[in-house]
Scaffold this motif. Structure first.
Motif, PDB file in Angstrom:
ATOM      1  N   VAL A 158      49.779  36.410  41.338  1.00 23.52           N
ATOM      2  CA  VAL A 158      48.558  36.976  40.780  1.00 23.52           C
ATOM      3  C   VAL A 158      48.155  36.208  39.522  1.00 23.52           C
ATOM      4  N   LEU A 159      49.168  35.907  38.700  1.00 16.30           N
ATOM      5  CA  LEU A 159      48.937  35.182  37.457  1.00 16.30           C
ATOM      6  C   LEU A 159      48.219  33.865  37.742  1.00 16.30           C
ATOM      7  N   LYS A 160      48.739  33.133  38.730  1.00 12.99           N
ATOM      8  CA  LYS A 160      48.184  31.815  39.059  1.00 12.99           C
ATOM      9  C   LYS A 160      46.765  31.934  39.613  1.00 12.99           C
ATOM     10  N   GLN A 161      46.608  32.946  40.468  1.00 12.52           N
ATOM     11  CA  GLN A 161      45.300  33.142  41.097  1.00 12.52           C
ATOM     12  C   GLN A 161      44.233  33.394  40.036  1.00 12.52           C
ATOM     13  N   LEU A 162      44.579  34.304  39.130  1.00 17.79           N
ATOM     14  CA  LEU A 162      43.635  34.698  38.104  1.00 17.79           C
ATOM     15  C   LEU A 162      43.341  33.530  37.168  1.00 17.79           C
ATOM     16  N   SER A 163      44.411  32.856  36.789  1.00 16.71           N
ATOM     17  CA  SER A 163      44.245  31.755  35.847  1.00 16.71           C
ATOM     18  C   SER A 163      43.395  30.645  36.475  1.00 16.71           C
ATOM     19  N   ARG A 164      43.646  30.429  37.787  1.00 15.56           N
ATOM     20  CA  ARG A 164      42.873  29.418  38.502  1.00 15.56           C
ATOM     21  C   ARG A 164      41.381  29.772  38.487  1.00 15.56           C
ATOM     22  N   TYR A 165      41.105  31.041  38.768  1.00 20.93           N
ATOM     23  CA  TYR A 165      39.712  31.474  38.818  1.00 20.93           C
ATOM     24  C   TYR A 165      39.053  31.325  37.454  1.00 20.93           C
ATOM     25  N   LEU A 166      39.747  31.819  36.422  1.00 21.19           N
ATOM     26  CA  LEU A 166      39.158  31.805  35.086  1.00 21.19           C
ATOM     27  C   LEU A 166      38.959  30.379  34.579  1.00 21.19           C
TER      28      LEU A 166
END
Lengths: 942, 118
Positions: free
Chosen positions: B12-20
């Motif tokens: 989740v951390l990676k997904q969110l960071s990628r999006y942001l």
């Protein structure tokens, strides 16, 4: 005139006897000298006639012959009279009542034996004045009676006591009557014993009346014949109106009460129980009732003795106690809740302090500032210890602390204690000694973590309170019996000591030696309380000896079971079996380089040969070419995993023992390994001893044995593949019906090391397996049942194979169940990841790998926590995984996660259900790895 | 915008960071709240996006700690897969605006971020 009659019977009899003798002699001599004595006879006859007959009868003119006849007649009548008198005397003597006749001068003319006995005289009393055998007072009394009697001239009857022989008080019923003008007849009856009895009875009835218990006697219809005062008071009646039936007083919901009474009374002779009694005023009183059968000698009917206690006070008191207990428990709960809340309140500022100090420490600081920061860090660390202590204590107090039972080495534990404190003691310039006892068993069974906690706490204290000198730790075996060993641990310091009056309270929570101890030395004062509690939970005891300013010694006594000796590689191994292992060729299939390195160094250390391959395909190749004795097989490997490789090796007819090396300690994983033809398993990360022991075992196992095991596995696979003829359907059903219970018994037997149980279930399992054509497998149980010694790990093997067989046969029979499993397919999509990925930037690959690795780690964590029964943590882990599943739109696992999280955190599932669902969860998660890889490939992310 | 994100689920951390990051934000990732706390103090981010249920320190404990330290101006958005009925038990700091349910919907994320920042 001579007195006749019974007044002087004895005398008369004696006289008569003399006369008879005399006459007989005379007769004899007269008959002998007939002619010469005729005149003498005449004289004699005359005398006799005169004596017995006052008539003017003359003996003159009687012929000799007639004289003889007359004399003979007299003699005969005299003898008759004599014997009749004897009979009378005997009759009088046999009476229990004493009889005496005395004249108006007080002289005893006659008495019977009983009279003499009652009076207590040794010799005959005839001719003695009666007053001689009574004391002064008694004499006076009797005189008075005689005077009374003389006046009234009638029978007198009185109860009368006097002192008899040996001053014993004798009570008699005394009867006096006049026989004639000058003679009294006196009879006495000894009632001393009756009298004593009467007194006792009187006392008893007083006691019964005085009793505060309800005491009553009823007839066979439970109608009261008697009620004591307390009984009347309880019922609320004053008179002795006894037309009350016991059953009318009783209020009970039990309709069969009467029948119950009668039955119990018949069987046991008594009935006891709690009932309710309704008083006349209608109040219900709780009572304790006891009914027993009493004897009634007069009538044949039964009587019942009823004792009732009013227990309303007791009940009230009991209710009060219960209330108090509830309040105390509630307080306890509030306290624990408070502690739990507090820990959160404390943690918030603590987080801030630690976070800030870490930040601050990273900045440029001068020495003084660094000192300050160190102090802040130290303080916050101490505060953490305190918080943990408090939480620990509340955990112990709420009974949530569990004690493990696992084998461990006491020497190693002591070594680690030594290492832990070496540095600290050196810093303080204290000496630090550890004394081990060579007699201590190498392996004991207990809770090493808790033992360490105890010792570390005590040593910490010792160091804290010691400025000069040092600390000595010792362990001693104080008893070694029946596979149990009592160890005594001593922690002795040369510190400040504890004053005598504080020794008592030193183990209580929140106490320290002095109020300022906390300020000077830190700590919560909880350490010793925790140590004591942990010691006591393990059934041990702790004590302390101390002299102020000289030092203290804490002694902890704990009992442990003696474990089977953990193997100490190389040293204490049987040389023969060791040499076999040294010659053995061992292959390891393992993909992870770190593990390869670890294994290599371990085997080198043991002086063993080891070949390593990277995956399953290479393993099969190596096994076919090289002649290996043992194969260590990792389960998860690229190219071909351990399961497939093993199946291929077995298919090729190679029987070499294969030991699975797996990080998945789930039971079903182990079972799977054994089922597909592996011989054993080792958990990762591996314990040196465990690996070594298993290598020794398999290097020494006879080839046949290995084949045995393998054959069973193959046979089973054949069955599942339908290659072997199926056994009778009925037999199968029977097997399915009985096997679970027997397997359960067998497992219980293993756990409890109960040889009898093992043997018993073993015999039955043998029969069952034989019935379903698992002959080879049945034979192993046969060996067990015949008392053949099997190695412990063989039991486990038998158990697991039995379980696996049972499950497979069950599944085979319940095909729908099997289908169910295939329906549960893991579906997911990568749209969310794909949306963020750009061409060839590796983000998709990274995410997929991340998913697999993270999930694997989490599964391992879950497994660990399941074993520790830390279901809250399991819930937390599943919660975290849930986010991954929902990101990947994997609804089946998402939903299962929600269910499991709730189950673990909020007890909506039983432990059994959780374990069951976790199995599915794990299987599905592992399936999801394949799914995501396949998806990744098709979406061109990998 | 400088954003610190905290989640113990690294996926989740990676997904969110990628999006942001794709949105042009400056993102710092943290997989535990203690490290996040240090980073927040150090970097003074415009927004903290934090998971709620994490081992050791939870999202709301992080919030409490920041408040305690006088950093109540730190803007926080909580992301959670916790069901509503349990969310209420976690504390009273949650509003319609500062909680975003998982799985993440990026449109909603943008809306809530805007609501918080403005």
């Amino acid at each position: 005139m001579r007195k006749t009659g019974i007044l002087n019977i004895e005398e008369v009899v004696r006289e008569k006897d003399l006369e008879i003798q005399k006459l007989k002699k005379m007769l004899e001599s007269t008959q002998a000298k007939h002619n010469n004595t005729s005149s003498k006879i005449k004289t004699l006859t005359q005398q006799i006639v005169q004596l017995y007959n006052n008539n003017n009868f003359s003996a003159e003119g009687l012929s000799d012959e007639k004289s003889f006849t007359l004399i003979k007649t007299v003699v005969h009548s005299l003898e008759k009279k004599k014997s009749s008198l004897f009979q009378q005397i005997n009759a009088l003597n046999s009476l229990e009542e004493g009889i005496a006749i005395f004249d108006n001068k007080g002289k005893v003319n006659f008495h019977n034996q009983a009279f003499k006995n009652i009076i207590g005289a040794e010799n005959s009393l005839t001719g003695i004045h009666w007053s001689n055998f009574f004391s002064k007072e008694d004499k006076f009394f009797i005189c008075k009676k005689i005077i009374q009697l003389n006046k009234k001239e009638e029978l007198l009857e009185e109860e009368f006591s006097f002192l008899g022989n040996n001053f014993k008080k004798i009570t008699v019923v005394f009867k006096l009557s006049l026989i004639d003008d000058s003679n009294y007849l006196c009879t006495i009856k000894d009632i001393t014993k009756d009298k004593d009895k009467n007194i006792l009875i009187k006392q008893q009835s007083k006691l019964i009346e005085a009793s505060s218990d309800f005491i009553g006697i009823t007839d066979h219809n439970f109608k009261f014949n008697f009620l004591n005062e307390a009984a009347k008071k309880l019922i609320g009646i004053s008179s002795t109106n006894l037309s009350i039936r016991f059953l009318d007083l009783i209020v009970s919901e039990n309709e069969n009460l009467l029948a119950d009474f009668k039955y119990q009374l018949e069987v046991k002779g008594s009935w006891k129980g709690e009932l309710k009694l309704q008083t006349k005023s209608g109040i219900l009183i709780p009572i304790n009732t006891q009914i027993s059968i009493g004897s009634n000698t007069q009538k044949r009917e039964k009587v019942y003795h009823i004792i009732i206690q009013d227990i309303s006070e007791r009940k009230k008191a009991f209710e009060k106690i219960i209330d108090a207990k509830n309040i105390a428990e509630k307080n306890m709960e509030i306290r624990q809740q408070f502690l739990a809340n507090m820990s959160h309140e404390i943690r918030t500022p603590m987080n801030a302090i630690i976070g800030l100090s870490n930040l601050l420490a990273d900045t440029k600081l001068n020495n003084l500032q660094k000192d300050y920061i160190d102090s802040i860090k130290l303080s916050s660390e101490n505060l953490l210890v305190i918080i943990n202590d408090i939480l620990d204590l509340s955990k112990i107090e709420s009974g949530k602390l569990t004690i493990e039972s696992i084998p461990f080495s006491i020497n190693k534990l002591m070594d680690s204690i030594e290492k832990t404190f070496q540095h600290k003691t050196k810093e303080k310039q204290l000496f630090f000694e550890i004394n081990k006892d060579p007699l201590t068993p190498k392996t004991i069974i207990g809770d090493p973590t808790r033992l360490s906690q105890i010792l570390i706490n005590l040593v910490n204290n010792a160091i804290k309170f010691t400025q000069t000198g040092g600390i000595k730790i010792g362990v001693k075996t104080i008893q070694n019996k029946d596979n149990k060993v009592s160890l005594s641990f001593s922690i002795k310091d040369t510190g400040i000591g504890i004053s005598a009056n504080k020794l008592q309270t030193i183990f209580e929570a929140f106490t320290q030696e002095k109020q300022d101890t906390t300020r000077k030395f830190g700590g919560t004062g909880l350490g010793l309380a925790i140590v004591k509690q942990i010691t006591e939970i393990q059934g041990g005891e702790i004590s302390v000896n101390s002299i102020l300013n000289k030092g203290s010694e804490f002694i902890v006594n704990l009992q442990f079971e003696i474990g089977e000796e953990l193997s100490e590689p190389k040293n204490n191994r049987n040389k023969n079996s060791q040499s076999k292992l040294e010659k053995a060729r061992i292959l390891m299939a393992e993909d992870y380089p770190m593990n390869q390195l670890l294994a290599k160094s371990l085997f080198t250390k043991w002086g063993l040969n080891l070949d390593i391959v990277d995956n399953g395909i290479e393993a099969i190749e190596a096994v076919k070419n090289g002649n290996y004795d043992i194969i260590l097989m990792d389960i998860q490997m690229p190219e071909m995993d351990g399961i497939e490789a093993t199946l291929k090796i077995r298919e090729a007819g190679i029987e070499t023992p294969i030991i699975a090396v797996t990080a998945h300690a789930f039971k079903e994983e182990r079972e799977k390994c054994l089922k597909i033809g592996m011989n054993d398993f080792i958990a990762k990360p591996f314990q040196e001893e465990d690996v070594f022991e298993k290598l020794i075992y398999f290097s020494n196992i006879k080839e046949n044995d290995a084949k045995d095991i393998k054959k069973i596995e193959l046979e089973e696979i054949d069955i599942l593949n339908g290659k072997t003829s199926m056994p009778d359907h009925e037999d199968m059903e029977q097997f399915l019906l009985y096997a679970p219970e027997l397997i359960h018994d067998f497992e219980k037997g293993i756990d409890a090391e109960d040889k009898y149980e093992l043997k018993k279930s073993g015999i039955l399992l043998q029969t069952l397996f034989h019935q379903i054509n698992k002959k080879e497998f049945a034979n192993q149980f046969y060996k067990l049942a015949r008392g053949k010694k099997l190695q412990n790990h063989k039991y486990q093997e038998l158990l697991m194979t039995s379980k696996a067989l049972y499950i497979d046969i069950k599944n085979y029979f319940a095909l729908p169940v099997k289908n169910n499993k295939t329906i549960m397919k893991v579906e997911m999509d990568l749209s969310q990841i794909k949306a963020l990925a750009e061409d060839n930037d590796g983000f998709g690959k990274e995410m997929i790998e991340l998913y697999i690795n993270q999930s694997k780690e989490q599964l391992i964590e879950i497994n660990k926590n399941v074993e520790d029964k830390e279901f809250l943590k399991v819930g937390g882990l599943i919660h975290s995984m849930k986010a991954s599943f929902s990101m990947l739109n994997c609804s089946i696992l998402s939903n299962l996660s929600i269910e499991l999280e709730d189950g673990c955190k909020r007890n909506t599932l039983s432990e059994e259900e959780i374990l069951d669902k976790l199995k599915t969860f794990k299987t599905l998660t592992e399936q999801s790895f394949e799914t995501i890889i396949a998806l990744g490939k098709s979406e061109n992310l990998i | 915008m400088k954003i610190i994100i905290v989640d113990d689920n690294i996926l989740v951390l990676k997904q969110l960071s990628r999006y942001l990051e794709k949105q042009g934000h400056n993102v710092i990732e943290n997989s535990n709240a203690m490290d996040a706390l240090s980073d927040i103090l150090k970097h003074q981010p415009d927004l903290v996006i934090s998971d709620l249920l994490m081992p050791y320190i939870t999202g709301n404990e992080l919030y409490d700690t920041l408040n305690y330290m006088g950093k109540s101006k730190t803007k926080m958005l909580f992301i959670t897969s916790l069901q509503d009925k349990y969310l209420r038990d976690m504390g009273e700091i949650f509003t319609e605006d500062n909680v975003l349910k998982k799985p993440l919907n990026f449109d909603q994320l943008n809306k809530k971020m805007n609501a918080i920042i403005n």
